[in-house]
Each structure stands twice: as C-alpha cells, then as structure tokens.
Design an enzyme around this catalytic site. Structure first.
Site, PDB file in Angstrom:
ATOM      1  N   GLU A 140       0.824  -1.208   0.000  1.00  0.00           N
ATOM      2  CA  GLU A 140       0.000   0.000   0.000  1.00  0.00           C
ATOM      3  C   GLU A 140       0.861   1.263   0.000  1.00  0.00           C
ATOM      4  O   GLU A 140       0.744   2.117   0.890  1.00  0.00           O
ATOM      5  CB  GLU A 140      -0.959  -0.012   1.188  1.00  0.00           C
ATOM      6  N   GLU A 191      -5.920  -7.838  -1.371  1.00  0.00           N
ATOM      7  CA  GLU A 191      -6.510  -8.032  -0.046  1.00  0.00           C
ATOM      8  C   GLU A 191      -8.016  -7.858  -0.203  1.00  0.00           C
ATOM      9  O   GLU A 191      -8.491  -6.766  -0.506  1.00  0.00           O
ATOM     10  CB  GLU A 191      -5.956  -7.010   0.959  1.00  0.00           C
TER      11      GLU A 191
HETATM   12  C1  GAL Z   1      -4.473  -3.020   4.754  1.00  0.00           C
HETATM   13  C2  GAL Z   1      -3.014  -3.436   4.867  1.00  0.00           C
HETATM   14  C3  GAL Z   1      -2.901  -4.738   5.599  1.00  0.00           C
HETATM   15  C4  GAL Z   1      -3.712  -4.702   6.849  1.00  0.00           C
HETATM   16  C5  GAL Z   1      -5.147  -4.421   6.497  1.00  0.00           C
HETATM   17  C6  GAL Z   1      -6.024  -4.490   7.729  1.00  0.00           C
HETATM   18  O1  GAL Z   1      -4.591  -1.682   4.486  1.00  0.00           O
HETATM   19  O2  GAL Z   1      -2.388  -3.578   3.631  1.00  0.00           O
HETATM   20  O3  GAL Z   1      -1.544  -4.991   5.893  1.00  0.00           O
HETATM   21  O4  GAL Z   1      -3.217  -3.733   7.693  1.00  0.00           O
HETATM   22  O5  GAL Z   1      -5.205  -3.158   5.912  1.00  0.00           O
HETATM   23  O6  GAL Z   1      -6.952  -3.537   7.844  1.00  0.00           O
END
Ligand code: GAL
Length: 657
Positions: free
Chosen positions: A143, A303
């Site tokens: 990110e 994700e």
């Molecule tokens: C994303 C991040 C992850 C984790 C996730 C949980 O923004 O890439 O590593 O933190 O949020 O909310």
C-alpha cells in the site's frame, strides 16, 4: 477459473500450525498464497545476515500442496536496526521531524541510504526466488502511498524536479505566480516540501505550488515502485509484478504508477456497515472500475475483505451473512480475476490483533470459511468467466490533477471531487451500464466510448481541451460540470474569458457568476418539469447556442439555466453548473444515454447495481444487491429476487447462476 488466494504471515505463527493451515487452504481450492510483505526483520535479522530458510520452507510447503506464492518485497517495514543505525532512512513528518518508530511504513521512499538497503534485500529475494515455477507474482512493498516525506533527500529531489520542469527561477516564479505576498524565489534552495510546522491549513499556501508538490509526491512514488520492479526484472524479465494499491490519505496517480507493472491490484475493503440514507454514495464499484482502468484490463485484488476490521479500534461490526461472497463477486463483476483474501488467521499479537481473518482465534470452522467454500464452488461452475472482461461504452474521466486541486481548494463546503465522480458512477451502476474510469491522459475515441463524463475539470491543459473538443466534434457526447476550465495547467485562474474557458465554445454557454451555496439545499427543475435537490455550487449560466436542460428554481437566479446541452460537430456537450442529488443524476444520465444510443436497465431498485463481463461469445450480467433489504425486479421478463448483499448472474443464453 477466477482464482482465490490467501494472505498469510507464516512468520507470525508457530511452525506446528503451518501445515494444517496450508492444507486447509488447498482443500478450499485456493490457487495461491501471498507471503513476505512485512518480514524484513526475519529475512535480514542483522545487517548483511540473511535468513531465508523459513521462507524457503513456507514456499516449499505451499508448493507441496499444489499452490503458488505471491511474494511481497518487505520494504514497507525496515528492521529497527536499519532505522536506528541510519536515521536518514526514516521519513519526516509535516513538521520536518523524523517520524516516531514503532508502527509501519516509516521508510523514506527517496532516501539514498534506504534505497541502497532496499535494493540489497530485493536483490537477495530475487536471486533466490525469481523465475521459480512456484512464484506466481511479486507484490512491491505494501500500500505505497504518495510520498509526503519532508526530509532533506525529498527536499533536494523536489528542487531538482522543479528545475527540470520549469527551467529557470524566472519561469517558475511566473508559472506559480509567486509575486503574491513577495513569494518570489531567488534561489532553488528556497523551495521546500510542503511543511505545516507553523500552520495546519494548506489553503494558506500558493495553490500552484501545492499542485506541483502533489504532482512531485506522486511521481516520486511511481519512481520508487518502478525502481523495485526493475530490480526484479533483472532476475526474471518475465516476472508478473504488481503492487497493492489503496486509497489512503494521499492518493497518487495510479495510472502512472502501474505503467511499468504487469497487473493492477487493489486492497478491497468495502463498507461493513451499509448506510440507510438513500442519498449516500457508498458503493465500492467506483474503486473497482478505477482499478481496471489503471491498465485497461482485468486486475487482481491483493486483499479482499475476509473478516471484521478490528485493527483500527474500535472493532467493526461482524460481516453480514452473504457479505463475503457478495463483495467478492462484486469485484469479479468489475474485472477482478484473482482475489486474495485478507487474511488467513485473525492476528493474535501486534497492532492488528483484532483484525479478523478467515479463521478466528479459536481455530474452529466458522461462517466466513463456509461462505468462502460456497463462493469457490460457485465460481468453479461459471465456465469461461476468466476469459471475459468489462466492455464499456461510457468513460468517466478521472484526473489526478483535479483530485489534488480540489483537496487543497474545496471551493465550497461539501465540494468533493471524488464524491462527484462517484455520483456519476453510482447512477450508471443503478442503470446497469458498464463504466470505464479512465485517466485524462488517455485518448478519447467515440468509437470506443460513446459518452464521456468529465466532472469538475478545473486544471486544464490545451492538450486536454483540444482532445475533448475533437472527441465531441467527431461524434462523441460529453458531460462537463461546474469549475471546468477555471484554471490553466499550472493551476492559476483563467483570465479574460468566460468560464468554462477553453470548453466554452463546445459547451455553448457562459458562466456569468457562481454562488458557492455549500451545505444549503436548493432546487432546480429539469426539462421534464421534475424538481431535484441541488447543493454545493451554482453556476449562473447564459446560453450561447446551447439549450437549457435544467433551470434554477429559487433565489435571484430562479429561471436561469443550471444545465444546458449544445449540439457541436457530430456530437454534443452538456454543461452542468451545479451538483444535484441522485435523482438529478439519474434524469440527466438517462437522457445522455438515450442521446448516445447506449442501452440501460430502467427498473433496478435503488441500491441494486448491475454490470457485465463479456468475451469469447459469452456474456455474464451481474446483479448485486448493495443494500440490507430484499429487492425484486423484472429482467428480460423474469422476476428476480435478491437477498441483502446477494449477487445473481444471468448469462447470454438465458441461464441464471
Ligand atoms: C491493509 C493493509 C494490511 C492490513 C489491512 C487491515 O490496508 O495492507 O496490511 O493492515 O489493511 O486492515
């Protein structure tokens, strides 16, 4: 088949759990596992001491169960030994001070010392894993957000960027209008990164400088990502490389960032709580269409929401039944070909200890895992979906410059560039119309997009104005909205002509005056006599060839045009001088779609969105109920019922999946 993957942190868990975890992922039919993106301290526990044994074991285990790995470069989190021995690798905050350590993402993306260490660890990983058949792809960092570090290295780069772009200080002073408040620079070293040590309001600063600074931040981030990609390619020119984008506090130009990468990817966390207010714009579909636009092709989700978000206290609501599946299929509907669920296990330690994964702390079967299994079965039955993509006849132009510009100068209370983009997008989703969210740097062609929507295009280059005009002249239909043409390419106001400035001829109207009504609610009447709420901004228009399509209803400008349409060349240009509610956008877009000859679905209930994927002679139409209510409607003579968050898919041969 659309691929399911899992985000996994083997380094967080006792080895005795690894094999059960990996076996369970394989039993779910997962295709890949993403690992590594925060594990630098385990890969290089002390300077120059590398330990990849544990990662080798994890990769080998995953491969043994028939899955591939997506390897994250670990540069988001440098080990503490690096930061403490080399403080110049730590980014500086807006007050110019180095940030406090202890969270993540502390690295300065431009620091030469950081780059040297990042290069070493990326090379070590690439030497070991690049080109191996188990490796599906690489994810760069995590990110990565637009670089707003204010350290001496970033400062020096910003000065060089300005020198390269403006050539001389005289030119830069002219381009930025620095004469105001005696802000003229007499030495390059006086140009600083935007620093709010003494004032916490960016609108005290010169907007042209702020715009340039945001462009610089975005470019350095794109360069940081490209730097890592080039390293990996040295070891495997055919590697598939991505980075997992998110829309954080500072948003860069992702179209540029992804240019040297192979596939766009995004961290997809749609809302866990669905607002009841029908006027809210909350659908996540805009983000998904934007991600597809970064490389104009299908994308990956690195994700995908797999559990309640607990890490950022307080914890969120649990996932509603159907939500895991519904949001996953919504992503697929917009072009996702791989979904990596965040994360396998709910964290038990560290800052994200209540960030729920698929598996709860109790390590027992649960509702979310069950839903993932059902999703997997459902996807397996949809033949050829992976060979389809989203083909759109409507383009929504997204301009990073306008995003920077309005973030600094909101113009009026409630003036939000992103919300305006999303209002158009949301409305088109509710009409079942596919949308490409395209960069303003892209060519515009009426043969590809019959309708192009260009909200609030203030910062205007001659090149863009000419491109849009040529598009309309050759048969395209365009919609422009308030503030368009208000500024030149440097971000200074247009002088000596009526707005919409460079677009005025094509729009066939003049803005005589504007009223920044902010949060006040007024009304207008469209050409069918329907009344809609408006807010934020009102341009008082005088027509110069165009025909009014909406008139203000109130105040001293009652009866004046609020929106108009002009036939121009072979096409048309509509200018909307205000910001309407959802019903206004619907009425406007229905008439634009009719004019452009684009099919749409008229009877979808509010909150039900629809889009299609097509290819290889097949078409799949997705219907997604983005609300917590049941909905029923008719499609091609069939009665369709959707539960909350449910997705139904109709095929071109009349089947429902
Ligand atoms: C994303 C991040 C992850 C984790 C996730 C949980 O923004 O890439 O590593 O933190 O949020 O909310």
């Amino acid at each position: 088949m659309i691929k399911i993957a899992i985000d996994y942190y083997p380094e967080h868990w006792d080895r005795s759990l690894w094999e059960d975890d990996v076996r369970a992922m394989a039993e779910l039919g997962c295709y890949a596992v993403r690992v590594g993106e925060f594990a630098w301290s385990r890969m290089e526990p002390a300077e120059g001491v590398y330990d990849f044994g544990w990662l080798d074991d994890a990769v080998e285990l995953i491969a043994r169960y028939g899955m591939k790995v997506i390897l994250g470069t670990p540069t988001n989190c440098a080990p503490l030994w690096l930061y403490t021995e080399h403080p110049d690798t730590v980014q500086c905050e807006r007050d110019g001070q180095r940030t406090h350590l202890g969270i993540r993402g502390h690295r300065c993306q431009t620091s030469p010392t950081f780059r040297a260490y990042a290069e070493k660890i990326v090379r070590k990983m690439a030497e070991r894993y690049a080109g191996r058949p188990e490796v599906l792809a690489w994810q760069i960092d995590n990110e990565v957000e637009s670089n707003h570090c204010t350290c001496p290295s970033c400062q020096e780069r910003f000065q060089k960027y300005c020198k390269d772009k403006h050539g001389t200080l005289e030119q830069l002073n002219r381009d930025w209008g620095t004469v105001v408040w005696s802000g003229e620079y007499s030495d390059w070293s006086q140009i600083e990164c935007f620093n709010t040590a003494w004032v916490n309001k960016s609108d005290w600063f010169n907007p042209a400088y702020m715009l340039e600074y945001e462009r610089f931040c975005s470019e350095t981030t794109a360069e940081y990502v490209a730097f890592q990609a080039a390293l990996i390619r040295e070891y495997d020119p055919a590697a598939t490389i991505t980075t997992n984008a998110c829309f954080g506090l500072h948003v860069q130009d992702f179209y540029k960032e992804f240019a040297p990468l192979d596939v766009a990817s995004y961290d997809n966390y749609p809302p866990l709580e669905i607002p009841e207010d029908a006027n809210e714009v909350y659908s996540n579909a805009f983000a998904l269409d934007m991600v597809r636009g970064w490389k104009n092709k299908n994308f990956w989700i690195m994700e995908q929401l797999g559990g309640p978000m607990g890490c950022w206290m307080p914890t969120t609501r649990a996932m509603e039944p159907g939500m895991l599946e519904g949001y996953a299929l919504q992503a697929v509907a917009h072009g996702a070909d791989l979904l990596s669920f965040f994360r396998w296990r709910t964290a038990a330690t560290g800052a994200e200890m209540y960030c729920f994964g698929l598996l709860d702390h109790d390590n027992k079967p649960n509702r979310r895992l069950k839903e993932l299994e059902l999703l997997q079965h459902r996807l397996a039955k949809i033949e050829g979906l992976e060979d389809t993509t989203v083909e759109a006849q409507v383009a929504l132009v997204f301009s990073p410059d306008q995003s920077y510009n309005f973030a600094n100068q909101a113009q009026s209370r409630g003036f939000d560039y992103w919300r305006q983009e999303r209002l158009f997008h949301d409305t088109l989703m509710g009409l079942g119309v596919n949308v490409d969210v395209v960069s303003d740097a892209e060519p515009l062609d009426p043969a590809r997009h019959k309708l192009v929507i260009v909200p609030a295009y203030a910062v205007t280059s001659d090149a863009f104005a000419e491109k849009l005009e040529a598009y309309v002249r050759s048969g395209g239909h365009a919609v422009l909205t308030a503030r368009s043409g208000a500024k030149d390419a440097n971000g200074n106001c247009t002088v000596g002509e009526y707005l919409p400035g460079k677009f005025a001829r094509m729009a066939g109207c003049r803005v005589l005056e504007s009223d920044a009504i902010g949060e006040a609610v007024q009304t207008l009447r469209d050409s069918n006599g329907n009344v809609h709420n408006i807010g934020v901004w009102c341009d008082l228009l005088e027509l110069d060839g165009a025909r009014a399509i909406a008139e203000y209803d109130q105040r001293y400008y009652a009866g004046m045009p609020a929106a108009c349409r002009n036939a121009y060349g072979e096409g048309s240009c509509s200018y909307v001088g205000t910001i309407g509610d959802k019903s206004f956008h619907r009425a406007l877009l229905v008439s634009e779609l009719r004019l452009a000859g684009i099919d749409f679905i008229e009877n979808l209930p509010a909150g039900v969105e629809s889009s299609t994927r097509a290819g290889g002679g097949r078409e799949y139409r997705f219907f997604f109920n983005n609300t917590m209510k049941n909905h029923t409607f008719f499609y091609q003579g069939k009665r369709v019922t959707l539960q909350p968050l449910e997705v139904k898919i109709s095929t071109s041969d009349g089947a429902w999946l």
